[in-house]
Design a protein around this motif. Structure first.
Motif, PDB file in Angstrom:
ATOM      1  N   SER A  47       0.654  -1.118   0.217  1.00  0.00           N
ATOM      2  CA  SER A  47       0.059  -0.042  -0.109  1.00  0.00           C
ATOM      3  C   SER A  47       0.827   1.279   0.063  1.00  0.00           C
ATOM      4  O   SER A  47       0.367   2.283  -0.503  1.00  0.00           O
ATOM      5  N   SER A  48       1.847   1.122   0.706  1.00  0.00           N
ATOM      6  CA  SER A  48       2.939   2.283   0.608  1.00  0.00           C
ATOM      7  C   SER A  48       3.504   2.689  -0.630  1.00  0.00           C
ATOM      8  O   SER A  48       3.312   3.875  -1.236  1.00  0.00           O
ATOM      9  N   ILE A  49       3.772   1.582  -1.289  1.00  0.00           N
ATOM     10  CA  ILE A  49       4.496   1.832  -2.618  1.00  0.00           C
ATOM     11  C   ILE A  49       3.315   2.402  -3.694  1.00  0.00           C
ATOM     12  O   ILE A  49       3.858   3.412  -4.316  1.00  0.00           O
ATOM     13  N   ALA A  50       2.332   1.558  -3.509  1.00  0.00           N
ATOM     14  CA  ALA A  50       1.165   2.201  -4.283  1.00  0.00           C
ATOM     15  C   ALA A  50       1.032   3.460  -4.101  1.00  0.00           C
ATOM     16  O   ALA A  50       0.775   4.306  -5.202  1.00  0.00           O
ATOM     17  N   VAL A  51       0.813   4.151  -3.020  1.00  0.00           N
ATOM     18  CA  VAL A  51       0.093   5.684  -2.556  1.00  0.00           C
ATOM     19  C   VAL A  51       1.154   6.364  -3.070  1.00  0.00           C
ATOM     20  O   VAL A  51       1.081   7.394  -3.553  1.00  0.00           O
ATOM     21  N   LYS A  52       2.428   6.091  -2.753  1.00  0.00           N
ATOM     22  CA  LYS A  52       3.597   6.978  -2.891  1.00  0.00           C
ATOM     23  C   LYS A  52       3.745   7.070  -4.609  1.00  0.00           C
ATOM     24  O   LYS A  52       4.226   8.274  -5.142  1.00  0.00           O
ATOM     25  N   ARG A  53       3.359   5.965  -5.239  1.00  0.00           N
ATOM     26  CA  ARG A  53       3.694   6.274  -6.588  1.00  0.00           C
ATOM     27  C   ARG A  53       2.457   6.906  -7.458  1.00  0.00           C
ATOM     28  O   ARG A  53       2.506   7.793  -8.043  1.00  0.00           O
ATOM     29  N   SER A  63      -8.577  18.592 -18.230  1.00  0.00           N
ATOM     30  CA  SER A  63      -9.971  17.920 -18.559  1.00  0.00           C
ATOM     31  C   SER A  63     -10.109  16.878 -17.563  1.00  0.00           C
ATOM     32  O   SER A  63      -8.961  16.071 -17.094  1.00  0.00           O
ATOM     33  N   ALA A  64     -11.159  16.325 -17.317  1.00  0.00           N
ATOM     34  CA  ALA A  64     -11.464  15.130 -16.390  1.00  0.00           C
ATOM     35  C   ALA A  64     -11.026  13.956 -17.244  1.00  0.00           C
ATOM     36  O   ALA A  64     -10.496  12.964 -16.502  1.00  0.00           O
ATOM     37  N   ALA A  65     -11.141  13.718 -18.332  1.00  0.00           N
ATOM     38  CA  ALA A  65     -10.529  12.644 -19.428  1.00  0.00           C
ATOM     39  C   ALA A  65      -9.024  12.335 -19.083  1.00  0.00           C
ATOM     40  O   ALA A  65      -8.602  11.282 -18.957  1.00  0.00           O
ATOM     41  N   ASP A  66      -8.299  13.596 -19.086  1.00  0.00           N
ATOM     42  CA  ASP A  66      -6.906  13.668 -18.862  1.00  0.00           C
ATOM     43  C   ASP A  66      -6.422  12.998 -17.434  1.00  0.00           C
ATOM     44  O   ASP A  66      -5.857  12.132 -17.193  1.00  0.00           O
ATOM     45  N   ALA A  67      -7.638  13.582 -16.558  1.00  0.00           N
ATOM     46  CA  ALA A  67      -7.350  13.187 -15.255  1.00  0.00           C
ATOM     47  C   ALA A  67      -7.690  11.603 -15.005  1.00  0.00           C
ATOM     48  O   ALA A  67      -6.854  10.777 -14.339  1.00  0.00           O
ATOM     49  N   GLU A  68      -8.617  11.181 -15.625  1.00  0.00           N
ATOM     50  CA  GLU A  68      -8.909   9.751 -15.751  1.00  0.00           C
ATOM     51  C   GLU A  68      -7.659   8.830 -16.122  1.00  0.00           C
ATOM     52  O   GLU A  68      -7.321   8.021 -15.823  1.00  0.00           O
ATOM     53  N   GLN A  72      -5.321   6.152 -14.170  1.00  0.00           N
ATOM     54  CA  GLN A  72      -5.195   4.597 -14.555  1.00  0.00           C
ATOM     55  C   GLN A  72      -3.686   4.254 -15.031  1.00  0.00           C
ATOM     56  O   GLN A  72      -3.123   3.508 -14.588  1.00  0.00           O
ATOM     57  N   ALA A  73      -3.137   5.277 -15.491  1.00  0.00           N
ATOM     58  CA  ALA A  73      -1.393   5.112 -15.891  1.00  0.00           C
ATOM     59  C   ALA A  73      -0.883   4.962 -14.521  1.00  0.00           C
ATOM     60  O   ALA A  73       0.152   4.369 -14.356  1.00  0.00           O
ATOM     61  N   ALA A  74      -1.213   5.748 -13.465  1.00  0.00           N
ATOM     62  CA  ALA A  74      -0.783   5.901 -12.211  1.00  0.00           C
ATOM     63  C   ALA A  74      -0.677   4.496 -11.506  1.00  0.00           C
ATOM     64  O   ALA A  74       0.226   3.878 -10.911  1.00  0.00           O
ATOM     65  N   LEU A  75      -1.936   3.801 -11.631  1.00  0.00           N
ATOM     66  CA  LEU A  75      -2.125   2.571 -10.889  1.00  0.00           C
ATOM     67  C   LEU A  75      -1.476   1.580 -11.674  1.00  0.00           C
ATOM     68  O   LEU A  75      -0.876   0.593 -11.179  1.00  0.00           O
ATOM     69  N   ILE A  76      -1.617   1.564 -12.984  1.00  0.00           N
ATOM     70  CA  ILE A  76      -0.624   0.445 -13.929  1.00  0.00           C
ATOM     71  C   ILE A  76       0.864   0.670 -13.432  1.00  0.00           C
ATOM     72  O   ILE A  76       1.470  -0.351 -13.284  1.00  0.00           O
ATOM     73  N   GLY A  77       1.470   1.897 -13.314  1.00  0.00           N
ATOM     74  CA  GLY A  77       2.728   2.076 -12.915  1.00  0.00           C
ATOM     75  C   GLY A  77       3.117   1.640 -11.667  1.00  0.00           C
ATOM     76  O   GLY A  77       3.926   1.095 -11.370  1.00  0.00           O
ATOM     77  N   ALA A  78       1.967   1.915 -10.609  1.00  0.00           N
ATOM     78  CA  ALA A  78       2.302   1.312  -9.064  1.00  0.00           C
ATOM     79  C   ALA A  78       2.483  -0.254  -9.162  1.00  0.00           C
ATOM     80  O   ALA A  78       3.086  -0.901  -8.685  1.00  0.00           O
ATOM     81  N   ASN A  79       1.535  -0.902 -10.185  1.00  0.00           N
ATOM     82  CA  ASN A  79       1.483  -2.175 -10.358  1.00  0.00           C
ATOM     83  C   ASN A  79       2.922  -2.736 -10.832  1.00  0.00           C
ATOM     84  O   ASN A  79       3.354  -3.771 -10.433  1.00  0.00           O
ATOM     85  N   ALA A  80       3.463  -2.195 -11.694  1.00  0.00           N
ATOM     86  CA  ALA A  80       4.799  -2.564 -12.252  1.00  0.00           C
ATOM     87  C   ALA A  80       5.803  -2.400 -11.211  1.00  0.00           C
ATOM     88  O   ALA A  80       6.585  -3.159 -10.894  1.00  0.00           O
ATOM     89  N   GLN A  81       5.586  -1.373 -10.362  1.00  0.00           N
ATOM     90  CA  GLN A  81       6.830  -0.955  -9.230  1.00  0.00           C
ATOM     91  C   GLN A  81       6.698  -2.162  -8.223  1.00  0.00           C
ATOM     92  O   GLN A  81       7.619  -2.687  -7.706  1.00  0.00           O
ATOM     93  N   LEU A  82       5.402  -2.389  -7.836  1.00  0.00           N
ATOM     94  CA  LEU A  82       5.145  -3.571  -6.811  1.00  0.00           C
ATOM     95  C   LEU A  82       5.747  -4.778  -7.436  1.00  0.00           C
ATOM     96  O   LEU A  82       6.402  -5.709  -6.770  1.00  0.00           O
ATOM     97  N   ALA A  83       5.618  -5.204  -8.659  1.00  0.00           N
ATOM     98  CA  ALA A  83       6.425  -6.514  -9.440  1.00  0.00           C
ATOM     99  C   ALA A  83       7.618  -6.255  -9.403  1.00  0.00           C
ATOM    100  O   ALA A  83       8.393  -7.312  -9.072  1.00  0.00           O
ATOM    101  N   GLU A  84       8.272  -5.034  -9.786  1.00  0.00           N
ATOM    102  CA  GLU A  84       9.774  -4.931  -9.369  1.00  0.00           C
ATOM    103  C   GLU A  84      10.193  -5.193  -8.232  1.00  0.00           C
ATOM    104  O   GLU A  84      11.352  -5.783  -7.769  1.00  0.00           O
TER     105      GLU A  84
END
Length: 408
Positions: A47-53, A63-68, A72-84
């Motif tokens: 959870s710490s790694i994910a939130v900090k990422r 726009s809200a679309a850019d934020a969305e 999504q990209a931030a969560l995918i990035g956090a997932n990759a960091q967890l795997a690493e």
């Protein structure tokens, strides 16, 4: 134009856990709750790694679309960091985390969600759950196999079907864009709150008129008052039309402490995928979101339901037999008792007891003595009319003999 005017975050380890595996963030435009899993060895790290990422996505968007897309990209990035991280620290294999996050942008919010942490919206004093849990029991609820009430106590309520972690390199993340209005109050929380505090109690707290921080603290306290078997984390976001806000970004839970875990990194360790666990455990855990596995779980759940029905049926049959046996034995006992009473205009000996059970009579005339009631003395007549108990047939016959002698 709507904007964030107040926000707050609070987190507590609870009354059972030894460490806080939750992390929360209340920022400028971004708000996140993550609930780690993987036991003592990795839930807090995940959870710490994910939130900090994901915090890196707390910026301005056109726009809200850019934020969305950024969420999504931030969560995918956090997932990759967890795997690493797991690749470098094999002792953390199997760790993962839920994430529920939102970005407030003018009159809209962008949402990203995976797992069973939740996002709620309080509007006009009505509380609505915005996200859908990615859990096995939620699948059962959605398919109509169980009710929401049954899901609350289901033995597999802790089985997650989707999380960020080291198993899936491309996890499926729910994203959406919703409108928000001045006066809206958003709640992001881990299941340490929703598993203890009822929907109505959360609605009462959120609509109480308290400040965002006071509401966050109150919800955490209500979870603690309810036993708090899990970590509990709450983030409150108030939307209004003010131009300024004084709140500063706040990090709570595991992400608020320096990241420290295990041994030194060792490169080139094989990535180990945890074996499937088909038996309920107390810890929240992850199982692959595959149709074969879901079918196996559903079939096992159906077998458990059939066993439960058979158990209840056997219990009911045994209870009925016990009641029938007790009734039969009780009736047999009553037939060992006798009393003297009135039968028409004469005195009779009855077998049984004077009481009846509804329409069931527990006595019957054993012998009509032909002794006229009118021939008895006034006192004896009154006693016979009230009935005279006898411990045995012989005693009842002695009573009749006494009454006969007294009437002459």
């Amino acid at each position: 134009m709507a904007t964030v005017i107040h926000s707050a975050a609070a987190s507590h380890v609870g009354k059972v856990r030894t460490n806080n595996q939750d992390s929360g963030y209340s920022g400028h435009n971004l708000f996140v709750v993550a609930d780690g899993m993987g036991g003592h060895a990795g839930g807090d790290v995940a959870s710490s790694i994910a939130v900090k990422r994901i915090i890196e996505a707390d910026t301005e968007y056109s726009s809200a679309a850019d934020a969305e897309f950024a969420l999504q990209a931030a969560l995918i990035g956090a997932n990759a960091q967890l795997a690493e991280t797991v690749f470098e620290h094999a002792e953390l294999t199997g760790m993962g985390t839920t994430v529920s996050a939102l970005v407030v942008l003018d009159n809209e919010v962008a949402i990203a969600h995976i797992g069973d942490s939740r996002i709620y919206l309080l509007r006009d004093d009505e509380l609505s759950q915005i996200t859908i849990d990615h859990t096995f029991v939620q699948r059962l609820v959605d398919s109509g196999r169980i009710t929401e009430q049954e899901a609350m106590v289901h033995p597999r309520r802790s089985v997650l079907m989707r999380v960020l972690g080291d198993v899936d390199s491309s996890p499926e993340i729910d994203t959406s864009i919703l409108a928000t209005l001045p006066g809206d109050r958003w709640l992001i929380c881990s299941d340490g709150l929703t598993g203890v505090v009822s929907h109505s109690a959360m609605a009462n707290a959120l609509s109480s008129g308290l400040t965002a921080q006071d509401v966050a603290d109150r919800l955490v306290k209500e979870s603690l008052d309810g036993g708090a078997p899990d970590n509990v984390t709450v983030v409150i976001v108030d939307v209004g039309d003010a131009a300024e806000r004084d709140d500063t970004p706040t990090v709570v839970g595991s992400a608020a402490a320096p990241l420290a875990f295990g041994e030194e990194p060792v490169r080139n360790r094989p990535l180990r995928i945890p074996a499937l666990r088909l038996h309920p455990v107390r810890e929240t855990h992850f199982e692959p979101d595959s149709q074969d596995y879901l079918s196996e779980l559903i079939e096992e759940d159906a077998r458990r339901a059939r066993r439960r029905k058979i158990t209840w049926l056997v219990a009911v049959i045994l209870l009925v037999l016990a009641i029938a046996s007790a009734t039969f034995l009780g009736y047999r006992w009553t037939q060992t008792r006798y009393f003297v009473g009135v039968e028409g205009s004469t005195v009779a000996i009855y077998q049984g007891v004077q009481q009846d059970i509804g329409p069931i009579q527990l006595s019957s005339v054993y012998e009509d003595t032909n002794l006229e009631l009118s021939s008895l003395r006034v006192y004896d007549r009154q006693q016979v009319e009230k009935t005279i108990s006898a411990a045995s047939l012989a005693e009842a016959q002695l009573i009749i003999e006494r009454l006969h002698n007294a009437s002459q």
